[in-house]
Design an enzyme around this catalytic site. Structure first.
Site, PDB file in Angstrom:
ATOM      1  N   PHE A  11       0.816  -1.225   0.000  1.00 52.79           N
ATOM      2  CA  PHE A  11       0.000   0.000   0.000  1.00 52.79           C
ATOM      3  C   PHE A  11       0.852   1.280   0.000  1.00 52.79           C
ATOM      4  N   ILE A  12       1.639   1.487   1.057  1.00 58.91           N
ATOM      5  CA  ILE A  12       2.359   2.774   1.151  1.00 58.91           C
ATOM      6  C   ILE A  12       3.521   2.799   0.156  1.00 58.91           C
ATOM      7  N   GLU A  87       5.363  -7.419   7.403  1.00 64.35           N
ATOM      8  CA  GLU A  87       4.007  -7.901   7.657  1.00 64.35           C
ATOM      9  C   GLU A  87       3.353  -6.798   8.463  1.00 64.35           C
ATOM     10  N   THR A 130       6.105   2.699  12.963  1.00 70.17           N
ATOM     11  CA  THR A 130       4.707   2.953  13.300  1.00 70.17           C
ATOM     12  C   THR A 130       4.569   3.571  14.687  1.00 70.17           C
ATOM     13  N   ASP A 131       3.466   4.290  14.895  1.00 66.91           N
ATOM     14  CA  ASP A 131       3.188   4.820  16.245  1.00 66.91           C
ATOM     15  C   ASP A 131       2.803   3.703  17.219  1.00 66.91           C
ATOM     16  N   TYR A 155       2.739  -7.726  16.140  1.00 63.97           N
ATOM     17  CA  TYR A 155       3.146  -6.797  15.068  1.00 63.97           C
ATOM     18  C   TYR A 155       3.952  -5.641  15.637  1.00 63.97           C
ATOM     19  N   LYS A 159       7.942  -4.556  15.145  1.00 63.08           N
ATOM     20  CA  LYS A 159       8.380  -3.262  14.606  1.00 63.08           C
ATOM     21  C   LYS A 159       9.281  -2.550  15.632  1.00 63.08           C
ATOM     22  N   ASN A 185      -2.429   5.173   8.078  1.00 64.59           N
ATOM     23  CA  ASN A 185      -2.559   5.707   6.719  1.00 64.59           C
ATOM     24  C   ASN A 185      -3.840   5.191   6.060  1.00 64.59           C
ATOM     25  N   ARG A 219      -7.907   6.388  16.528  1.00 64.25           N
ATOM     26  CA  ARG A 219      -6.712   6.373  15.690  1.00 64.25           C
ATOM     27  C   ARG A 219      -6.541   7.770  15.096  1.00 64.25           C
ATOM     28  N   GLY A 294      -5.990  -7.343  23.256  1.00 62.56           N
ATOM     29  CA  GLY A 294      -4.910  -6.355  23.444  1.00 62.56           C
ATOM     30  C   GLY A 294      -5.112  -5.072  22.650  1.00 62.56           C
ATOM     31  N   HIS A 295      -6.359  -4.767  22.317  1.00 64.66           N
ATOM     32  CA  HIS A 295      -6.675  -3.623  21.444  1.00 64.66           C
ATOM     33  C   HIS A 295      -6.235  -2.293  22.085  1.00 64.66           C
TER      34      HIS A 295
HETATM   35  P1  NAD Z   1       1.446  -3.681   3.198  1.00 64.31           P
HETATM   36  O1  NAD Z   1       1.137  -4.907   3.997  1.00 64.31           O
HETATM   37  O2  NAD Z   1       0.391  -3.092   2.333  1.00 64.31           O
HETATM   38  O3  NAD Z   1       2.703  -3.983   2.247  1.00 64.31           O
HETATM   39  C1  NAD Z   1       3.828  -4.679   2.679  1.00 64.31           C
HETATM   40  C2  NAD Z   1       4.651  -5.042   1.448  1.00 64.31           C
HETATM   41  O4  NAD Z   1       5.838  -5.727   1.895  1.00 64.31           O
HETATM   42  C3  NAD Z   1       3.929  -6.005   0.506  1.00 64.31           C
HETATM   43  O5  NAD Z   1       4.088  -5.588  -0.829  1.00 64.31           O
HETATM   44  C4  NAD Z   1       4.633  -7.352   0.727  1.00 64.31           C
HETATM   45  O6  NAD Z   1       4.628  -8.196  -0.423  1.00 64.31           O
HETATM   46  C5  NAD Z   1       6.034  -6.899   1.095  1.00 64.31           C
HETATM   47  N1  NAD Z   1       6.756  -7.889   1.898  1.00 64.31           N
HETATM   48  C6  NAD Z   1       6.300  -8.545   2.993  1.00 64.31           C
HETATM   49  N2  NAD Z   1       7.236  -9.410   3.440  1.00 64.31           N
HETATM   50  C7  NAD Z   1       8.307  -9.265   2.619  1.00 64.31           C
HETATM   51  C8  NAD Z   1       9.593  -9.879   2.571  1.00 64.31           C
HETATM   52  N3  NAD Z   1       9.964 -10.813   3.466  1.00 64.31           N
HETATM   53  N4  NAD Z   1      10.465  -9.481   1.605  1.00 64.31           N
HETATM   54  C9  NAD Z   1      10.103  -8.552   0.685  1.00 64.31           C
HETATM   55  N5  NAD Z   1       8.886  -7.963   0.676  1.00 64.31           N
HETATM   56  C10 NAD Z   1       8.009  -8.306   1.635  1.00 64.31           C
HETATM   57  O7  NAD Z   1       2.010  -2.627   4.235  1.00 64.31           O
HETATM   58  P2  NAD Z   1       1.852  -1.042   4.271  1.00 64.31           P
HETATM   59  O8  NAD Z   1       0.585  -0.695   4.932  1.00 64.31           O
HETATM   60  O9  NAD Z   1       2.172  -0.506   2.936  1.00 64.31           O
HETATM   61  O10 NAD Z   1       3.027  -0.679   5.295  1.00 64.31           O
HETATM   62  C11 NAD Z   1       4.347  -0.410   4.829  1.00 64.31           C
HETATM   63  C12 NAD Z   1       5.229  -0.085   6.020  1.00 64.31           C
HETATM   64  O11 NAD Z   1       4.706   1.021   6.726  1.00 64.31           O
HETATM   65  C13 NAD Z   1       5.333  -1.215   7.037  1.00 64.31           C
HETATM   66  O12 NAD Z   1       6.659  -1.251   7.501  1.00 64.31           O
HETATM   67  C14 NAD Z   1       4.385  -0.797   8.154  1.00 64.31           C
HETATM   68  O13 NAD Z   1       4.820  -1.315   9.394  1.00 64.31           O
HETATM   69  C15 NAD Z   1       4.529   0.709   8.099  1.00 64.31           C
HETATM   70  N6  NAD Z   1       3.373   1.492   8.557  1.00 64.31           N
HETATM   71  C16 NAD Z   1       2.140   1.281   8.015  1.00 64.31           C
HETATM   72  C17 NAD Z   1       1.088   2.092   8.409  1.00 64.31           C
HETATM   73  C18 NAD Z   1      -0.301   1.913   7.830  1.00 64.31           C
HETATM   74  O14 NAD Z   1      -1.226   2.578   8.299  1.00 64.31           O
HETATM   75  N7  NAD Z   1      -0.495   1.089   6.819  1.00 64.31           N
HETATM   76  C19 NAD Z   1       1.295   3.099   9.360  1.00 64.31           C
HETATM   77  C20 NAD Z   1       2.565   3.263   9.903  1.00 64.31           C
HETATM   78  C21 NAD Z   1       3.613   2.468   9.485  1.00 64.31           C
HETATM   79  O1  DAU Z   2      -1.028   3.088  13.692  1.00 60.75           O
HETATM   80  C1  DAU Z   2      -0.313   2.630  12.586  1.00 60.75           C
HETATM   81  C2  DAU Z   2      -0.760   1.228  12.234  1.00 60.75           C
HETATM   82  O2  DAU Z   2      -2.047   1.356  11.638  1.00 60.75           O
HETATM   83  C3  DAU Z   2       0.187   0.512  11.282  1.00 60.75           C
HETATM   84  O3  DAU Z   2       1.428   0.329  11.928  1.00 60.75           O
HETATM   85  C4  DAU Z   2      -0.382  -0.841  10.861  1.00 60.75           C
HETATM   86  O4  DAU Z   2       0.461  -1.446   9.886  1.00 60.75           O
HETATM   87  C5  DAU Z   2      -1.755  -0.609  10.259  1.00 60.75           C
HETATM   88  O5  DAU Z   2      -2.335  -1.856   9.938  1.00 60.75           O
HETATM   89  C6  DAU Z   2      -2.638   0.153  11.229  1.00 60.75           C
HETATM   90  O6  DAU Z   2      -2.938  -0.661  12.376  1.00 60.75           O
HETATM   91  P1  DAU Z   2      -4.401  -0.672  13.044  1.00 60.75           P
HETATM   92  O7  DAU Z   2      -4.570  -1.913  13.814  1.00 60.75           O
HETATM   93  O8  DAU Z   2      -4.641   0.615  13.762  1.00 60.75           O
HETATM   94  O9  DAU Z   2      -5.284  -0.652  11.702  1.00 60.75           O
HETATM   95  P2  DAU Z   2      -6.628  -1.447  11.311  1.00 60.75           P
HETATM   96  O10 DAU Z   2      -7.089  -0.854  10.026  1.00 60.75           O
HETATM   97  O11 DAU Z   2      -6.447  -2.907  11.381  1.00 60.75           O
HETATM   98  O12 DAU Z   2      -7.634  -1.021  12.461  1.00 60.75           O
HETATM   99  C7  DAU Z   2      -7.927   0.356  12.736  1.00 60.75           C
HETATM  100  C8  DAU Z   2      -8.874   0.401  13.912  1.00 60.75           C
HETATM  101  O13 DAU Z   2     -10.139  -0.151  13.524  1.00 60.75           O
HETATM  102  C9  DAU Z   2      -8.430  -0.430  15.107  1.00 60.75           C
HETATM  103  O14 DAU Z   2      -8.822   0.236  16.293  1.00 60.75           O
HETATM  104  C10 DAU Z   2      -9.198  -1.736  14.971  1.00 60.75           C
HETATM  105  C11 DAU Z   2     -10.493  -1.293  14.306  1.00 60.75           C
HETATM  106  N1  DAU Z   2     -11.127  -2.270  13.395  1.00 60.75           N
HETATM  107  C12 DAU Z   2     -10.364  -2.837  12.415  1.00 60.75           C
HETATM  108  C13 DAU Z   2     -10.916  -3.729  11.514  1.00 60.75           C
HETATM  109  C14 DAU Z   2     -10.063  -4.378  10.448  1.00 60.75           C
HETATM  110  C15 DAU Z   2     -12.490  -2.544  13.484  1.00 60.75           C
HETATM  111  O15 DAU Z   2     -13.184  -2.002  14.359  1.00 60.75           O
HETATM  112  N2  DAU Z   2     -13.051  -3.422  12.593  1.00 60.75           N
HETATM  113  C16 DAU Z   2     -12.312  -4.038  11.613  1.00 60.75           C
HETATM  114  O16 DAU Z   2     -12.883  -4.852  10.841  1.00 60.75           O
END
Ligand code: NAD
Ligand code: DAU
Length: 355
Positions: A11-12, A87, A130-131, A155, A159, A185, A219, A294-295
């Protein structure tokens, strides 16, 4: 700049590569290394490959494979690393943590070791974190860069471990690292296991909207393009060894966010008064389900450091970002259908088999 992006098909990473190559002040090359797990989709960048011949290369590889990764660094003369690969889904880490330990800890360690061995060539190793490493806040207060780590899930613990390794490589080996710890994000290309795309797709399909617990967890939401601009600022101007918190100044209870998504879709494509409870809105599809173990209750970022030192601010109001995200998922039905036909379906069946 020969920039190695790990996890660029997620995604990012996808949004970052698209953001950077379309920027006029970026003249370098990008090497995207991604293992293509369930979360990685090379289709995200198919047009980029055509649009920027010679400036974008994709290699499918696992960051845990140290020989292959060292070969990639050499082949492409990598001088800058932006490390996204991980992951990333908290709920999956609760069900099966193994891959989180491998990729997030061992994978990061491998990249650090290779970078250490090529230290004279390396200008910057930027680690995306991540936060969630800070744990949970109560009603008051904000995460700052010096907030002690207290991760709750496998997770966030993985991290946290990777962050400590990155800092240790700076302190011990003087590796030129920077870190960013970012809040939640949202935006295009997000795998629909995460809250916002899951709610958008379910609301469009008139399926239940599963909200964990009482829906009052908070969040801090950031539109993904704003995260990309923060990362690019840090890579260019961040100080070696420093951490920058990145957030959207946008705290919302989950239930309020889900209601906002329902309202936005209702006003875009109309309500169905006969169908849903309350007879008025897709809000009638909301279903409170079992809470996540653990939410964490609340995350909130104080982003003063990156704002004052690097002049970054989040630019996208949440209403604008949510509307753009809904539009993107509605306009990219093929992408949605392909993503949903694979690992997504198994995951959803597993999550909700007993509901
Ligand atoms: P995502 O799960 O969408 O993408 C992860 C990518 O990493 C995928 O393309 C996957 O194929 C690849 N990957 C996984 N294992 C791998 C491996 N062993 N070798 C090579 N590639 C591998 O994740 P995202 O949401 O894009 O997050 C990206 C980064 O940002 C992560 O480090 C996550 O911890 C961090 N982050 C995400 C958020 C969020 O809200 N999504 C917020 C803060 C930080
Ligand atoms: O804060 C940054 C993190 O944000 C990143 O490090 C993670 O990679 C990213 O996945 C995200 O984690 P969250 O656990 O906060 O995101 P998620 O979208 O899974 O859930 C957001 C909030 O919504 C959380 O409080 C759980 C709740 N939730 C989630 C899902 C999937 C629901 O209530 N219902 C749902 O079906």
């Amino acid at each position: 700049m020969n920039l190695l992006v790990t996890g660029g098909c997620g995604f990012i990473g996808t949004n970052f590569i698209r953001y950077l190559l379309n920027k006029s002040d970026f003249t370098g090359q990008i090497i995207n290394v991604d293992q293509l797990t369930y979360a990685g989709n090379p289709e995200n960048l198919a047009d980029i490959e055509k649009k920027f011949p010679g400036r974008y290369a994709f290699v499918q590889a696992d960051i845990c494979d140290s020989d292959k990764m060292a070969e990639i660094f050499d082949d492409h003369d990598v001088d800058t690393v932006c490390h996204f690969a991980a992951e990333s889904h908290v709920d999956r880490s609760i069900v099966s943590p193994d891959d989180f330990i491998k990729t997030n800890i061992i994978g990061t360690f491998n990249l650090l070791e290779i970078s250490r061995n090529r230290k004279n060539r390396l200008a910057r190793f930027h680690h995306i974190s991540t936060d969630e490493v800070y744990g949970s806040l109560g009603k008051d207060g904000y995460f700052i860069e010096s907030t002690p780590y207290q991760p709750s899930s496998p997770y966030s613990a993985s991290k946290a471990s990777s962050d400590h390794l990155v800092r240790a490589y700076h302190t011990t080996y003087n590796l030129p690292v920077t870190l960013s710890n970012c809040s939640n994000n949202y935006g295009p290309y997000q795998f629909p296991e995460k809250l916002i795309p899951l709610m958008i797709l379910n609301a469009l399909e008139e399926k239940p909207l599963p909200v964990y617990g009482d829906g009052k967890n908070i969040r801090d939401w950031l539109y993904v393009d704003d995260h990309c601009s923060a990362i690019w600022k840090i890579i260019q101007h961040g100080k070696n060894g420093e951490t920058y918190n990145v957030g959207g100044d946008c705290e919302l209870e989950n239930i309020k966010l889900v209601e906002m998504i329902c309202d936005a879709i209702d006003s875009k494509i109309g309500k169905n008064p006969d169908k849903w409870r309350n007879g008025e809105s897709r809000k009638g599809l909301i279903k409170f389900v079992k809470d996540r173990p653990g939410h964490d209750q609340r995350y909130a970022i104080d982003a003063t450091k990156i704002k004052t030192e690097l002049g970054w601010t989040p630019k996208t109001p949440v209403e604008t970002g949510i509307a753009a995200t809904i539009n993107w998922y509605m306009e990219n039905e093929n992408w949605v259908n392909r993503v949903k036909s694979g690992a997504y379906r198994e995951w959803m069946q597993r999550q909700y088999q007993s509901d």
